[in-house]
Design a protein around this motif. Structure first.
Motif, PDB file in Angstrom:
ATOM      1  N   ILE A   1       0.854  -1.206   0.000  1.00 38.79           N
ATOM      2  CA  ILE A   1       0.000   0.000   0.000  1.00 38.79           C
ATOM      3  C   ILE A   1       0.884   1.247   0.000  1.00 38.79           C
ATOM      4  CG2 ILE A   1      -1.612   1.367   1.400  1.00 38.79           C
ATOM      5  CD1 ILE A   1      -2.994  -1.224   2.196  1.00 38.79           C
ATOM      6  N   GLN A   2       1.957   1.199   0.779  1.00 36.69           N
ATOM      7  CA  GLN A   2       2.865   2.356   0.805  1.00 36.69           C
ATOM      8  C   GLN A   2       3.530   2.565  -0.559  1.00 36.69           C
ATOM      9  OE1 GLN A   2       5.312   1.163   4.082  1.00 36.69           O
ATOM     10  NE2 GLN A   2       4.039   2.204   5.602  1.00 36.69           N
TER      11      GLN A   2
ATOM     12  N   VAL B   1       4.569  10.632  -0.912  1.00 40.39           N
ATOM     13  CA  VAL B   1       5.581   9.553  -0.878  1.00 40.39           C
ATOM     14  C   VAL B   1       5.267   8.521  -1.958  1.00 40.39           C
ATOM     15  CG1 VAL B   1       6.490   7.633   0.495  1.00 40.39           C
ATOM     16  CG2 VAL B   1       6.161   9.862   1.559  1.00 40.39           C
TER      17      VAL B   1
ATOM     18  N   GLY C   1       0.211   3.254  -3.049  1.00 36.53           N
ATOM     19  CA  GLY C   1      -0.697   4.324  -2.642  1.00 36.53           C
ATOM     20  C   GLY C   1      -2.154   3.940  -2.812  1.00 36.53           C
ATOM     21  N   GLU C   2      -2.426   2.742  -3.351  1.00 39.69           N
ATOM     22  CA  GLU C   2      -3.813   2.331  -3.591  1.00 39.69           C
ATOM     23  C   GLU C   2      -4.024   0.929  -3.029  1.00 39.69           C
ATOM     24  OE1 GLU C   2      -4.957   2.575  -7.716  1.00 39.69           O
ATOM     25  OE2 GLU C   2      -3.511   4.188  -8.013  1.00 39.69           O
TER      26      GLU C   2
ATOM     27  N   VAL D   1       0.942  13.629   2.908  1.00 39.62           N
ATOM     28  CA  VAL D   1       2.330  13.163   2.930  1.00 39.62           C
ATOM     29  C   VAL D   1       2.408  11.760   2.330  1.00 39.62           C
ATOM     30  CG1 VAL D   1       4.291  12.592   4.415  1.00 39.62           C
ATOM     31  CG2 VAL D   1       2.899  14.593   4.930  1.00 39.62           C
ATOM     32  N   ALA D   2       1.465  10.916   2.715  1.00 38.90           N
ATOM     33  CA  ALA D   2       1.470   9.546   2.172  1.00 38.90           C
ATOM     34  C   ALA D   2       1.328   9.573   0.660  1.00 38.90           C
ATOM     35  CB  ALA D   2       0.329   8.740   2.798  1.00 38.90           C
TER      36      ALA D   2
ATOM     37  N   TYR E   1       9.922   3.929   6.453  1.00 37.03           N
ATOM     38  CA  TYR E   1       8.672   3.397   7.001  1.00 37.03           C
ATOM     39  C   TYR E   1       8.738   1.928   7.381  1.00 37.03           C
ATOM     40  CZ  TYR E   1       6.875   7.860   5.568  1.00 37.03           C
ATOM     41  OH  TYR E   1       6.687   9.197   5.438  1.00 37.03           O
TER      42      TYR E   1
ATOM     43  N   LEU F   1      -3.245  16.250   6.556  1.00 41.18           N
ATOM     44  CA  LEU F   1      -1.831  16.380   6.225  1.00 41.18           C
ATOM     45  C   LEU F   1      -1.159  15.005   6.088  1.00 41.18           C
ATOM     46  CD1 LEU F   1       0.572  18.245   5.784  1.00 41.18           C
ATOM     47  CD2 LEU F   1       0.936  18.278   8.256  1.00 41.18           C
ATOM     48  N   GLY F   2      -1.532  14.103   6.978  1.00 41.56           N
ATOM     49  CA  GLY F   2      -0.937  12.761   6.933  1.00 41.56           C
ATOM     50  C   GLY F   2      -1.220  12.061   5.622  1.00 41.56           C
ATOM     51  N   GLN F   3      -2.459  12.214   5.151  1.00 39.68           N
ATOM     52  CA  GLN F   3      -2.817  11.594   3.869  1.00 39.68           C
ATOM     53  C   GLN F   3      -2.049  12.235   2.731  1.00 39.68           C
ATOM     54  OE1 GLN F   3      -7.017  12.276   4.151  1.00 39.68           O
ATOM     55  NE2 GLN F   3      -7.430  10.131   4.626  1.00 39.68           N
TER      56      GLN F   3
END
Lengths: 170, 443
Positions: free
Chosen positions: A26-27, A113, A30-31, A109-110, A129, A105-107
Motif C-alpha cells: 500500500i505504501q 511519498v 498508494g492504492e 504526505v502519504a 517506514y 496532512l498525513g494523507q
C-alpha cells in the motif's frame, strides 16, 4: 550459509508476514486495491520459488524483494498499456498548499511519498517506514548501499521541496 | 518506523542529512488501512497456491513414474508376442482407429467403437499360420529386429504428443487424419449415411444452426455402432467443396468427431461458405480460450454476440473470467451485457466467487453482471453480504448496478444510513473508475 526451510515453516512465515506485505505494498502503490493485486501476484511468485528461500536473508527481506519486483513489473506494464488519465496525473501533481485544504496532512504526505519516482519511493518506504537498514534495503532492491544513500537523499530533497509550506510553519 | 534512517550502520550519513522537521512530517504520513477482507482474500489465495504447489512434487512425480512403469511393462509383454503377430495387431488397430484418442466426455455423443467393423478372428489365425517366423535380411543386408522397450517408449510418447496437438491454441491446426477404406464398400452403410445427410440438409432449410444442433445429435446416435467408419467417410466429404451436402456432412461429422473436430472446424470457419456451420460446431466443442480468440479475431457483432453468450453459458471459472474481461472492454461491453439475456441459467455461483477475486476490475465486473442479472434471490444474497460485512463494497457495487426495485430501495436506504453512506458512494466511484463506462450501457 543458510539452508532451505520446510514447507510448514514457509507457510507459517507467509501467513505471519501477510499484513506487513500488504501494508508495504500500500505504501508503494498508494492504492489498496492495486496493492492487493501486487501482493496476490507476489504470492504466486513466492509459491513458485519458495525453495530459493534458504534463510540467508530474513524472510521479510526475501518477501519484500519479490513484492518490489512485482510492483516494478506492474508499473511498467501499466505505463506501457494503460497510461494514467490526465486528470489523475494532475491530481498527483497538485500544489500541496491547496491540497491540504481538502485532506488531512498525513494523507497528503502519504500521497506524496507514493507518488515519488519509483526508485526513490522504494528506498524511502523501505528505510523510513519499514525500518530497514541501508544494507537491507540494498539487498531488497538489488543495488549498492551507496546508491541507497544517494537515492534516499534525492527522495528526501524532493519531499522537502514539495512540503516546504508545512516545513516553514514548523 | 525509522525516521532516523538507519542508526545502526549509517550514522555518518544521518548527521549530514538529518532534518528534524522533515522527519516529523514524514512520520505523520497516513496510508489507507489494510482491510480485513483484503487479508482474508490473500490468505485464501495463498492456501489455494499452496495446495497446487504441494501437488506438483509428490503426486505428479508418482503419476509419471507409475505411467512409465505401466508402459514399460506393457511394452515388455508385447515384445514377447513376436514381430508378425504384433504387426497384424497393429494393422487391425489402425484400421479400427479413426482419430479417437481424445476423450469425448460431452453428453449425447455416440462413442467410437473399439472393434474393427469386419473383424474376423479366423483371418488373423490364417495370417499367423502363413508367416515365416525366421528373420530375413532386407535389400541392404540388414536383419530386422523387434524394437527395444526404450524404442517403444519413445514411439508411444511420440504418438501421444501427436494426439495432443488437437488441444493446442487456435493458431495451430492440423488436418484430421484421413482414413482410407481398404475394405469393400458397405452399400447399406453408405445408403444410411446418404439418408442421414439428406435429412440434415432438409433440416438446414427449416431450423437455425446452433451449438446444440439436436437433429445432428440424433442422427449421429443412429450411426454410432459404426461411428469410426462414418467419421472417416464424412471426413473425406469435407474436402469436396462442390458437394451439395457439404454443410450437412460437417454437422454430422462434428457430432461424430467431438472435440477432435476443432482444428478442422477452425479451418472451415475461415471459408465463407462453411463459416456458419463451422461456428456452430466451434460453439459446442471449442475451448474457452479458442472462443475468446474468435471474439477477438472478428468485427462481426453477430458472431461476437453468440460466442459471448456461449462463454457465459458455460459457467466455469475460466469461461466466466474471460467473459468478464470482455465486459471490461469498450468494444465488447455492450454486446456482453446484451448477451446476458441469452442465458437462461446464469452462472450465479461463479459470479459470486469472482467477488472474492484479488483483481479489482474482475470483482467489479462480476458485481456489475450480478447487478444486471438482478433477480430477487441475487439481490437478497447481495444485501445479506452488505449486512454481514462480507465484501460489502463489491456487493454494493452490484446493487448499485441493478435495476431491480429491491436493490434500488436498498441502495436508497443505505445512502441515508450513517455507516453505509460512504460505502455506497465508494462503490459508485469504483464502478466509475473502470476503464469502460458501464453506466452508458442500456439497461
Amino acid at each position: 550459509m543458510g539452508h532451505a526451510v520446510d514447507r510448514t515453516t514457509f507457510d507459517r512465515l507467509v501467513s505471519e508476514h501477510l499484513p506487513a506485505a500488504l501494508g508495504f505494498a500500500i505504501q508503494l502503490t498508494g492504492e489498496p486495491d492495486l496493492a492487493e493485486e501486487v501482493v496476490g501476484e507476489a504470492l504466486y511468485r513466492a509459491a513458485r520459488s519458495w525453495r530459493t528461500f534458504r534463510g540467508e536473508a530474513s524472510f521479510r527481506t526475501w518477501l519484500f524483494r519479490i513484492i518490489v519486483n512485482t510492483f516494478r513489473d506492474q508499473l511498467s506494464a501499466r505505463d506501457d498499456a494503460d497510461p494514467l488519465p490526465a486528470e489523475l496525473e494532475d491530481e498527483r501533481g497538485t500544489d500541496p498548499a491547496s491540497a491540504a485544504m481538502t485532506e488531512e496532512l498525513g494523507q497528503l504526505v502519504a500521497r506524496l511519498v507514493s507518488a515519488l519516482p519509483s526508485r526513490e519511493r522504494e528506498v524511502i518506504v523501505l528505510v523510513t517506514y519499514q525500518g530497514l537498514t541501508a544494507q537491507e534495503a540494498a539487498d531488497v532492491l538489488g543495488i549498492k548501499r551507496s546508491n541507497v544513500h544517494a537515492t534516499l537523499h534525492n527522495g528526501r530533497e524532493r519531499l522537502k521541496r514539495q512540503l516546504q509550506p508545512y516545513l516553514a510553519e514548523k | 518506523m525509522n525516521t532516523q534512517n538507519d542508526s545502526r550502520d549509517d550514522s555518518a550519513y544521518e548527521r549530514s542529512d538529518y532534518d528534524h522537521a522533515l522527519d516529523q512530517l514524514l512520520e505523520s504520513a497516513r496510508w489507507p488501512e489494510t482491510k480485513r477482507e483484503q487479508l482474508s482474500r490473500l490468505a485464501a489465495r495463498w492456501r489455494k497456491l499452496r495446495q497446487r504447489r504441494r501437488f506438483i512434487p509428490w503426486q505428479a512425480a508418482a503419476a509419471i513414474l507409475a505411467a512409465a512403469g505401466l508402459v514399460w511393462w506393457a511394452v515388455g509383454r508385447n515384445a514377447d508376442v513376436g514381430p508378425e503377430e504384433d504387426r497384424s495387431q497393429a494393422t487391425a488397430e489402425r484400421d479400427s482407429q479413426a482419430p479417437s484418442e481424445v476423450e469425448d466426455n460431452r453428453p449425447n455423443v455416440p462413442k467410437p467403437t473399439d472393434a474393427p467393423d469386419d473383424y474376423r478372428p479366423a483371418d488373423i489365425e490364417t495370417a499367423n499360420a502363413s508367416v515365416n517366423t525366421q528373420p530375413t535380411r532386407n535389400a541392404n543386408g540388414i536383419v530386422p529386429r523387434d524394437p527395444s522397450p526404450l524404442e517403444m517408449l519413445v514411439y508411444v510418447s511420440a504418438r501421444r504428443g501427436h494426439v495432443r496437438d488437437d488441444r493446442r491454441g487456435p493458431t495451430r491446426s492440423r488436418k484430421p487424419l484421413r482414413v482410407t477404406p481398404g475394405r469393400p464398400a458397405d452399400v447399406d452403410r453408405l445408403e444410411r449415411l446418404e439418408k442421414a445427410l439428406a435429412a440434415l440438409d432438409d433440416d438446414v432449410e427449416g431450423a437455425p444452426l446452433d451449438a446444440e444442433d439436436q437433429r445432428a445429435v440424433e442422427l449421429a446416435e443412429t450411426l454410432s455402432p459404426d461411428a469410426p467408419w462414418y467419421e472417416a467417410r464424412l471426413n473425406e466429404r469435407l474436402e469436396d467443396r462442390d458437394d451439395p451436402l457439404r454443410a450437412a456432412a460437417i454437422r454430422l461429422w462434428t457430432q461424430l468427431a467431438g472435440p477432435r473436430a476443432v482444428p478442422r472446424l477452425r479451418e472451415l470457419y475461415g471459408e465463407e461458405a462453411t463459416r456458419d456451420v463451422a461456428l456452430a460446431g466451434l460453439l459446442r466443442w471449442e475451448g474457452s480460450r479458442g472462443l475468446a480468440w474468435l471474439i477477438e479475431s472478428t468485427d462481426d457483432e453477430d458472431v461476437r454476440y453468440v460466442v459471448l453468450a456461449e462463454l457465459f453459458r458455460r459457467g466455469d471459472e475460466r469461461s466466466v473470467g474471460l467473459f468478464l474481461k470482455f465486459v471490461l472492454r469498450d468494444e465488447t461491453a455492450a454486446l456482453a451485457c446484451e448477451s446476458l439475456d441469452e442465458v437462461e441459467v446464469p452462472p450465479i455461483e461463479t459470479l459470486f466467487a469472482f467477488l472474492q477475486a484479488t483483481r479489482r476490475p474482475l470483482r467489479l465486473a462480476a458485481a456489475f453482471v450480478l447487478g444486471r442479472i438482478g433477480d430477487s434471490i441475487v439481490v437478497e444474497r447481495l444485501t445479506a453480504m452488505v449486512h454481514t460485512n462480507d465484501s460489502p463494497q463489491d456487493a454494493l457495487a452490484a446493487l448499485v448496478s441493478s435495476s431491480h426495485p429491491d436493490a434500488a430501495e436498498f441502495v436508497s436506504r443505505a445512502s441515508g444510513e450513517l455507516y453505509l453512506a460512504a460505502t455506497v458512494r465508494a462503490a459508485g466511484y469504483q464502478l466509475k473508475s473502470l476503464p469502460v463506462d458501464l453506466w452508458r450501457l442500456p439497461r
